[in-house]
Write a protein that holds these residues in place. Structure first.
Motif, short mmCIF file in Angstrom:
data_model
loop_
_atom_site.label_atom_id
_atom_site.label_comp_id
_atom_site.label_asym_id
_atom_site.label_seq_id
_atom_site.Cartn_x
_atom_site.Cartn_y
_atom_site.Cartn_z
N MET A 16 0.83 -1.17 0.00
CA MET A 16 0.00 0.00 0.00
C MET A 16 0.89 1.25 0.00
SD MET A 16 -3.08 -1.06 2.52
CE MET A 16 -4.36 -0.21 1.64
N ALA A 17 0.38 2.30 -0.54
CA ALA A 17 1.15 3.52 -0.71
C ALA A 17 1.57 4.15 0.61
CB ALA A 17 0.35 4.53 -1.54
N ILE A 18 0.72 4.10 1.65
CA ILE A 18 1.09 4.73 2.92
C ILE A 18 2.26 3.99 3.57
CG2 ILE A 18 -0.67 3.47 4.24
CD1 ILE A 18 0.74 7.02 4.94
N LYS A 19 2.31 2.68 3.44
CA LYS A 19 3.44 1.93 4.00
C LYS A 19 4.75 2.34 3.32
CE LYS A 19 0.99 -2.19 5.54
NZ LYS A 19 0.91 -3.65 5.40
N GLN A 20 4.74 2.46 2.01
CA GLN A 20 5.94 2.89 1.29
C GLN A 20 6.31 4.32 1.65
OE1 GLN A 20 7.93 0.86 -0.63
NE2 GLN A 20 9.33 2.59 -0.55
N ALA A 21 5.31 5.18 1.85
CA ALA A 21 5.57 6.57 2.22
C ALA A 21 6.23 6.66 3.59
CB ALA A 21 4.28 7.38 2.20
N ILE A 22 5.80 5.81 4.54
CA ILE A 22 6.43 5.79 5.87
C ILE A 22 7.87 5.30 5.76
CG2 ILE A 22 6.41 4.64 8.11
CD1 ILE A 22 3.34 4.85 7.99
N ARG A 23 8.09 4.25 4.97
CA ARG A 23 9.45 3.73 4.77
C ARG A 23 10.34 4.81 4.14
NH1 ARG A 23 13.23 0.86 1.82
NH2 ARG A 23 13.94 -1.05 2.81
N ASP A 24 9.83 5.49 3.11
CA ASP A 24 10.60 6.54 2.45
C ASP A 24 10.94 7.67 3.42
OD1 ASP A 24 10.37 5.06 0.14
OD2 ASP A 24 8.87 6.37 -0.78
N LEU A 25 9.98 8.03 4.27
CA LEU A 25 10.20 9.09 5.26
C LEU A 25 11.33 8.70 6.22
CD1 LEU A 25 9.17 11.78 6.51
CD2 LEU A 25 7.66 10.38 7.92
N ILE A 26 11.29 7.48 6.73
CA ILE A 26 12.30 7.01 7.68
C ILE A 26 13.67 6.95 7.02
CG2 ILE A 26 13.06 5.02 9.05
CD1 ILE A 26 10.00 4.48 9.54
N LEU A 27 13.75 6.35 5.82
CA LEU A 27 15.04 6.20 5.15
C LEU A 27 15.53 7.51 4.54
CD1 LEU A 27 14.70 2.65 3.57
CD2 LEU A 27 15.90 3.33 5.66
N GLY A 28 14.66 8.52 4.46
CA GLY A 28 15.08 9.83 3.99
C GLY A 28 15.80 10.65 5.04
N ASP A 29 15.79 10.17 6.28
CA ASP A 29 16.50 10.83 7.37
C ASP A 29 17.91 10.26 7.45
OD1 ASP A 29 16.01 12.47 10.10
OD2 ASP A 29 17.29 10.73 10.48
N SER A 30 18.92 11.12 7.29
CA SER A 30 20.31 10.62 7.19
C SER A 30 20.78 9.92 8.46
CB SER A 30 21.26 11.77 6.82
OG SER A 30 21.20 12.79 7.81
N SER A 31 20.38 10.39 9.64
CA SER A 31 20.84 9.73 10.86
C SER A 31 20.18 8.36 11.03
CB SER A 31 20.60 10.60 12.10
OG SER A 31 19.23 10.83 12.29
N LEU A 32 18.89 8.24 10.67
CA LEU A 32 18.24 6.93 10.74
C LEU A 32 18.78 5.98 9.68
CD1 LEU A 32 14.59 8.06 11.48
CD2 LEU A 32 16.08 6.75 13.00
N LEU A 33 19.06 6.50 8.50
CA LEU A 33 19.64 5.67 7.44
C LEU A 33 21.00 5.13 7.88
CD1 LEU A 33 19.49 4.54 4.57
CD2 LEU A 33 20.49 6.68 3.76
N ALA A 34 21.81 5.98 8.55
CA ALA A 34 23.13 5.53 9.02
C ALA A 34 23.00 4.44 10.08
CB ALA A 34 23.91 6.72 9.57
N LEU A 35 21.99 4.53 10.94
CA LEU A 35 21.81 3.55 12.00
C LEU A 35 21.16 2.26 11.51
CD1 LEU A 35 20.50 5.97 14.76
CD2 LEU A 35 22.61 4.62 14.90
N LEU A 36 20.19 2.38 10.60
CA LEU A 36 19.39 1.22 10.20
C LEU A 36 19.77 0.62 8.85
CD1 LEU A 36 15.96 2.70 11.29
CD2 LEU A 36 17.10 0.73 12.36
N GLY A 37 20.44 1.38 8.01
CA GLY A 37 20.67 0.90 6.65
C GLY A 37 19.32 0.67 5.99
#
Length: 134
Positions: free
Chosen positions: A1-22
């Motif tokens: 569903m589109a909202i699930k992908q939007a939440i994932r994109d939001l989280i991975l769009g944050d550089s500090s979260l991307l660095a921690l979670l890959g």
């Protein structure tokens, strides 16, 4: 569903979260053997509220954000970054969805010992409400 992908994109769009979670961000709970830290976002309500606003449809859904980590400090850091990100959201557009607001509720913390593991996995659960168009 589109909202699930939007939440994932939001989280991975944050550089500090991307660095921690890959890329360990998933709409489902991962298997016990997966690399840590990891994050799951699970929809707990399906279209809790649907409202017609002008010519657009506004929706309100609930999700649980689940963070698993090898250390409580790392889990706390991820949770803190997530809360700051979610509280700063204002009309974020991703994957054809406009997230209007994310309501962050108090978190719960726990730990568990998967079979065959000597050290615990620390877990934080953050319930959120997402108001969005799409």
């Amino acid at each position: 569903m589109a909202i699930k992908q939007a939440i994932r994109d939001l989280i991975l769009g944050d550089s500090s979260l991307l660095a921690l979670l890959g890329n360990r961000v998933s709409p489902r709970i991962s298997k016990t053997g997966d690399t840590l830290p990891r994050l799951a976002y699970l929809r707990t309500s399906l279209e809790q509220g649907i409202y017609l606003v002008g010519t657009s449809t506004k929706r309100d859904d609930d999700f649980n954000i689940i963070i698993d980590s090898n250390s409580s400090d790392e889990a706390d850091l991820i949770a803190s970054d997530l809360r700051a990100l979610f509280q700063s959201v204002a009309s974020t557009v991703s994957n054809g969805v406009t997230i209007r607001r994310i309501y962050v509720n108090p978190q719960t913390e726990s730990h568990y010992y998967p079979e065959g593991r000597e050290k615990p996995i620390y877990q934080i659960l953050i319930p959120i409400g997402v108001s969005f168009f799409g």
